[in-house]
Design a protein around this motif. Structure first.
Motif, PDB file in Angstrom:
ATOM      1  N   THR A  14       0.845  -1.196   0.000  1.00  0.00           N
ATOM      2  CA  THR A  14       0.000   0.000   0.000  1.00  0.00           C
ATOM      3  C   THR A  14       0.877   1.241   0.000  1.00  0.00           C
ATOM      4  N   GLY A  24      -3.297   4.131  -2.503  1.00  0.00           N
ATOM      5  CA  GLY A  24      -3.497   3.003  -3.397  1.00  0.00           C
ATOM      6  C   GLY A  24      -2.741   1.778  -2.969  1.00  0.00           C
ATOM      7  N   VAL A  25      -2.714   0.799  -3.878  1.00  0.00           N
ATOM      8  CA  VAL A  25      -2.086  -0.481  -3.592  1.00  0.00           C
ATOM      9  C   VAL A  25      -1.595  -1.109  -4.884  1.00  0.00           C
ATOM     10  N   VAL A  65     -12.212   4.086  -7.218  1.00  0.00           N
ATOM     11  CA  VAL A  65     -10.995   3.355  -7.550  1.00  0.00           C
ATOM     12  C   VAL A  65     -10.743   3.372  -9.057  1.00  0.00           C
ATOM     13  N   SER A  82      -2.189  -2.410 -10.252  1.00  0.00           N
ATOM     14  CA  SER A  82      -2.072  -1.149  -9.515  1.00  0.00           C
ATOM     15  C   SER A  82      -3.443  -0.498  -9.413  1.00  0.00           C
ATOM     16  N   MET A  84      -5.616   2.807  -7.704  1.00  0.00           N
ATOM     17  CA  MET A  84      -5.433   4.146  -7.150  1.00  0.00           C
ATOM     18  C   MET A  84      -6.768   4.737  -6.728  1.00  0.00           C
ATOM     19  N   GLU A 130      -5.369   4.709   5.202  1.00  0.00           N
ATOM     20  CA  GLU A 130      -4.465   3.770   4.524  1.00  0.00           C
ATOM     21  C   GLU A 130      -5.167   2.452   4.221  1.00  0.00           C
ATOM     22  N   GLY A 133      -6.572   1.027   0.610  1.00  0.00           N
ATOM     23  CA  GLY A 133      -5.771   0.212  -0.297  1.00  0.00           C
ATOM     24  C   GLY A 133      -5.875  -1.263   0.040  1.00  0.00           C
ATOM     25  N   ARG A 134      -5.919  -1.576   1.316  1.00  0.00           N
ATOM     26  CA  ARG A 134      -6.061  -2.967   1.741  1.00  0.00           C
ATOM     27  C   ARG A 134      -7.405  -3.541   1.285  1.00  0.00           C
TER      28      ARG A 134
END
Length: 357
Positions: A14, A24-25, A65, A82, A84, A130, A133-134
């Motif tokens: 992440t 993002g991740v 997303v 990817s 975002m 955060e 993203g997970r």
């Protein structure tokens, strides 16, 4: 900063800060050919996003997303994926009064000691934001696990002293109330309790329970990478979690072996258990039963009451936190728990393919 990557084969990293341009991740190790689109991932993010009720922060993020790579014509390519999510509702001035002050219950002091510099706007990397993203990555893991016949769901089982009645459990109710409780009567009591706390400018802790069904026996490594150890690691990595239980958890200290042992039996021609005190894991390896885990979430530390603290100059001061904050973390964290459980199981299912010929 180390420590932003999770997993062995199904691996995620992440990135981003609460008040930066976006978060993002990157997912690596996802098999090719999995059907994925932005709408599917969005359905998970919509469960986590802020501004959904009086029990969540008023920060109004769409959490839309974008799939930047790794998917073509609706299917994964087997290359890094990817994802975002743009930040669109950050108000950084809300945090100007804590630029040099360590908020009680937050990671501010630890960040300053470790790095000598920190992003004070909403907590930066230690912000609950955060976890978006997970959740996005967890949606992909969920789709992979569905192909294996594995189902994961979580819910809030306790808020303060108000616990659900297991006899009144209704899975459909989880999505029908903003506190994600599968018991309508418990929800109504908890809603009244939360209204009292909001009036008092306070917050509440809660317990989230997660059920993982369909995991075959034999998943997990028997030493350091025990399945319960990896699940605990994953769940404890969620910022507000202060405790994790598997199966009967801490209640085992009041049990006897004759009560706690799960007797094996044959059901429908297969090895099964008469009870599930172990929570579906024995010796760090899944036993084919439902995996049951619980996560204890602390009360939201950002409360609007005046609190004592210190600043970076070593002076004792008082602080009144501004901004937009959840009076309870757990309802929005339900999908985060599901995501971290899914990421763990997906990774260990792929690792297990190397166990035997």
């Amino acid at each position: 900063m180390a420590g932003s990557t999770f997993g062995n084969i199904f691996k995620i990293t992440t990135w981003g800060e609460s008040h930066g341009e976006g978060i993002g991740v990157v997912i690596d190790g996802c098999p090719a050919g999995l059907e994925i689109d932005a709408d599917y991932i969005q359905s998970f993010l919509d469960r986590r996003k802020p501004g959904q009720s009086n029990f969540t922060t008023s920060r109004n993020e769409a959490d839309s997303v974008s799939i930047m790579s790794g998917v073509f014509e609706g299917k994964t390519l087997g290359t890094p994926i990817s994802l975002m999510i743009k930040n669109t509702s950050q108000i950084s001035k809300d945090y100007s009064n804590i630029a040099d002050v360590y908020r009680p219950g937050h990671a501010d002091y630890g960040f300053d000691v470790k790095y000598g510099f920190r992003d004070y706007r909403g907590g930066g990397r230690s912000s609950g934001r955060e976890t978006a993203g997970r959740v996005a990555a967890g949606a992909v893991a969920m789709k992979l696990l569905k192909s294996f016949g594995i189902d994961i769901y979580a819910y809030v089982s306790r808020i303060g002293e108000i616990a659900i009645d297991k006899n009144a459990f209704d899975r459909n109710e989880i999505s029908k109330n903003p506190l994600c409780m599968p018991d309508r009567a418990a929800y109504e009591k908890a809603a009244d309790y939360m209204k009292e706390l909001i009036e008092a400018k306070d917050s509440s802790g809660a317990l989230v329970e997660c059920v993982i069904s369909g995991v075959p026996a034999g998943i997990g490594e028997p030493v350091f990478d025990k399945l319960d150890a990896r699940l605990s690691y994953a769940i404890m990595s969620i910022g507000a979690v202060k405790g994790v239980e598997i199966g009967d958890g801490f209640e085992v200290v009041r049990s006897r072996g004759s009560d706690n042992n799960d007797s094996f039996c044959i059901k429908d021609g297969k090895v099964s258990k008469e009870t599930n005190h172990s929570g579906g894991i024995l010796g760090g390896i899944s036993d084919g039963s439902d995996i049951i885990l619980r996560a204890a979430f602390k009360p939201t530390p950002s409360i609007y009451q005046k609190q004592k603290t210190v600043n970076s100059k070593g002076e004792e001061v008082e602080i009144e936190i501004k901004g937009r904050h959840d009076p309870i973390v757990a309802p929005r964290a339900v999908v985060v728990v599901e995501a971290m459980a899914a990421l763990t199981i997906a990774d260990m299912m792929l690792v297990n393919r190397a166990s035997k010929v």
